[in-house]
Design a protein around this motif. Structure first.
Motif, mmCIF file in Angstrom:
data_model
loop_
_atom_site.group_PDB
_atom_site.id
_atom_site.type_symbol
_atom_site.label_atom_id
_atom_site.label_comp_id
_atom_site.label_asym_id
_atom_site.label_seq_id
_atom_site.Cartn_x
_atom_site.Cartn_y
_atom_site.Cartn_z
ATOM 1 N N TYR A 1 0.843 -1.182 0.000
ATOM 2 C CA TYR A 1 0.000 0.000 0.000
ATOM 3 C C TYR A 1 0.888 1.245 0.000
ATOM 4 O O TYR A 1 1.980 1.243 0.573
ATOM 5 C CB TYR A 1 -0.902 0.037 1.247
ATOM 6 C CG TYR A 1 -2.126 -0.829 1.144
ATOM 7 C CD1 TYR A 1 -2.037 -2.207 1.292
ATOM 8 C CD2 TYR A 1 -3.372 -0.274 0.893
ATOM 9 C CE1 TYR A 1 -3.163 -3.006 1.181
ATOM 10 C CE2 TYR A 1 -4.507 -1.068 0.785
ATOM 11 C CZ TYR A 1 -4.386 -2.422 0.923
ATOM 12 O OH TYR A 1 -5.508 -3.209 0.810
ATOM 13 N N GLN B 1 0.856 5.232 1.188
ATOM 14 C CA GLN B 1 0.150 6.231 1.971
ATOM 15 C C GLN B 1 0.822 7.586 1.813
ATOM 16 O O GLN B 1 1.895 7.828 2.362
ATOM 17 C CB GLN B 1 0.093 5.845 3.458
ATOM 18 C CG GLN B 1 -0.775 6.792 4.270
ATOM 19 C CD GLN B 1 -0.830 6.479 5.740
ATOM 20 O OE1 GLN B 1 -0.129 5.604 6.232
ATOM 21 N NE2 GLN B 1 -1.679 7.180 6.454
ATOM 22 N N GLN C 1 -3.403 11.267 3.627
ATOM 23 C CA GLN C 1 -4.359 10.373 2.969
ATOM 24 C C GLN C 1 -4.341 8.993 3.616
ATOM 25 O O GLN C 1 -3.443 8.669 4.387
ATOM 26 C CB GLN C 1 -4.008 10.235 1.478
ATOM 27 C CG GLN C 1 -4.003 11.543 0.714
ATOM 28 C CD GLN C 1 -5.385 12.156 0.622
ATOM 29 O OE1 GLN C 1 -6.374 11.469 0.372
ATOM 30 N NE2 GLN C 1 -5.477 13.454 0.861
ATOM 31 N N GLY C 2 -5.325 8.186 3.279
ATOM 32 C CA GLY C 2 -5.324 6.808 3.734
ATOM 33 C C GLY C 2 -4.487 5.942 2.802
ATOM 34 O O GLY C 2 -4.160 6.357 1.684
ATOM 35 N N PRO C 3 -4.120 4.760 3.241
ATOM 36 C CA PRO C 3 -3.355 3.853 2.381
ATOM 37 C C PRO C 3 -4.116 3.501 1.100
ATOM 38 O O PRO C 3 -5.323 3.294 1.130
ATOM 39 C CB PRO C 3 -3.162 2.615 3.266
ATOM 40 C CG PRO C 3 -3.308 3.108 4.671
ATOM 41 C CD PRO C 3 -4.324 4.208 4.590
ATOM 42 N N GLN C 4 -3.382 3.444 -0.008
ATOM 43 C CA GLN C 4 -3.942 3.079 -1.310
ATOM 44 C C GLN C 4 -3.324 1.760 -1.758
ATOM 45 O O GLN C 4 -2.103 1.609 -1.757
ATOM 46 C CB GLN C 4 -3.621 4.160 -2.350
ATOM 47 C CG GLN C 4 -4.215 5.530 -2.039
ATOM 48 C CD GLN C 4 -5.664 5.636 -2.452
ATOM 49 O OE1 GLN C 4 -6.062 5.110 -3.492
ATOM 50 N NE2 GLN C 4 -6.459 6.314 -1.664
ATOM 51 N N LEU D 1 4.693 6.998 2.364
ATOM 52 C CA LEU D 1 5.007 5.853 3.223
ATOM 53 C C LEU D 1 4.498 4.610 2.496
ATOM 54 O O LEU D 1 3.321 4.544 2.130
ATOM 55 C CB LEU D 1 4.312 6.007 4.575
ATOM 56 C CG LEU D 1 4.512 4.875 5.583
ATOM 57 C CD1 LEU D 1 5.957 4.829 6.057
ATOM 58 C CD2 LEU D 1 3.561 5.031 6.769
#
Lengths: 113, 113
Positions: free
Chosen positions: A35, A37, A41-44, A88
């Motif tokens: 993922y 991040q 933002q949230g993890p993608q 991240l």
């Protein structure tokens, strides 16, 4: 028992360079997901591998690639780095082919300058 | 396209009181939801989950409520403790794509002693 380990923890790269991030899953876990991040933002979701086969791919350009090795560890490769790749990068592992029960590592902080 | 939304970036609550974190989603295909908690410099940690066949799931001080008609879920923490201070992410998945989770942008909870 060791958790999910990722290396390196921090990395600084220049635009246009290539980077390889590494992940070792929890012992016995055969599934690894990656993922991204971005700050704020949230993890993608980027990729999931199970038993060394790609089982899912998120909406990321072909500059992103990954693979899983026979010992179930995994690498995430990013080519032609852009400033926007600064994020991240989180790796998660599971003993089953689904996210429930996934354990995340602490991540690799990539900065592209 | 943000399919899972957490509209409150931050929340402050007094120790001992209830913390309520909210999450909205747009994709009616989502049928499984999770909450993750993240401390600085650590990866997200699974907290609690709920299937769409339920409207409530409880685990100790943590309760998740799901309102499918409103496409809304919430996490209640009672009583809140200073150690609960962290960023909370809501995540959702689709039945035939359990390998991919869609995360919200997170809510930073601060529990004041």
């Amino acid at each position: 028992d060791a958790g999910v380990t990722q290396s390196p923890t921090h990395l600084i790269k220049t635009r246009g360079q290539h980077v390889t991030l590494r992940c070792s899953p929890i012992s016995g876990h055969k599934s690894v997901s990656w993922y991204q991040q971005v700050l704020g933002q949230g993890p993608q979701f980027i990729f999931q591998y199970y038993e060394k086969e790609e089982r899912g791919r998120g909406n990321f350009p072909d500059r992103f690639s990954a693979r899983q090795f026979p010992n179930y560890s995994s690498e995430l490769n990013v080519n032609a780095l852009l400033l926007g790749d600064s994020a991240l990068y989180l790796c998660a592992s599971s003993s089953r082919d689904r996210l429930y029960g996934y354990t995340f590592g602490s991540g690799t902080r990539l900065t592209v300058v | 396209d943000q399919q899972v939304k957490q509209n409150s970036p931050s929340l402050s609550v007094q120790e001992g009181r209830i913390s309520i974190l909210n999450c909205d989603y747009t994709n009616s295909m989502f049928d499984y939801f999770l909450w993750y908690k993240k401390y600085p410099a650590e990866g997200p940690t699974f907290l609690i989950s709920i299937s769409s066949i339920k409207d409530k799931n409880e685990d100790g001080r943590f309760t998740v409520f799901l309102n499918k008609s409103a496409k809304h879920l919430s996490l209640h923490i009672v009583p809140s403790q200073p150690g609960d201070s962290a960023v909370y992410f809501c995540a959702a998945s689709i039945l035939n794509r359990r390998n991919q989770f869609y995360f919200g942008t997170g809510t930073s909870l601060t529990v004041i002693p």
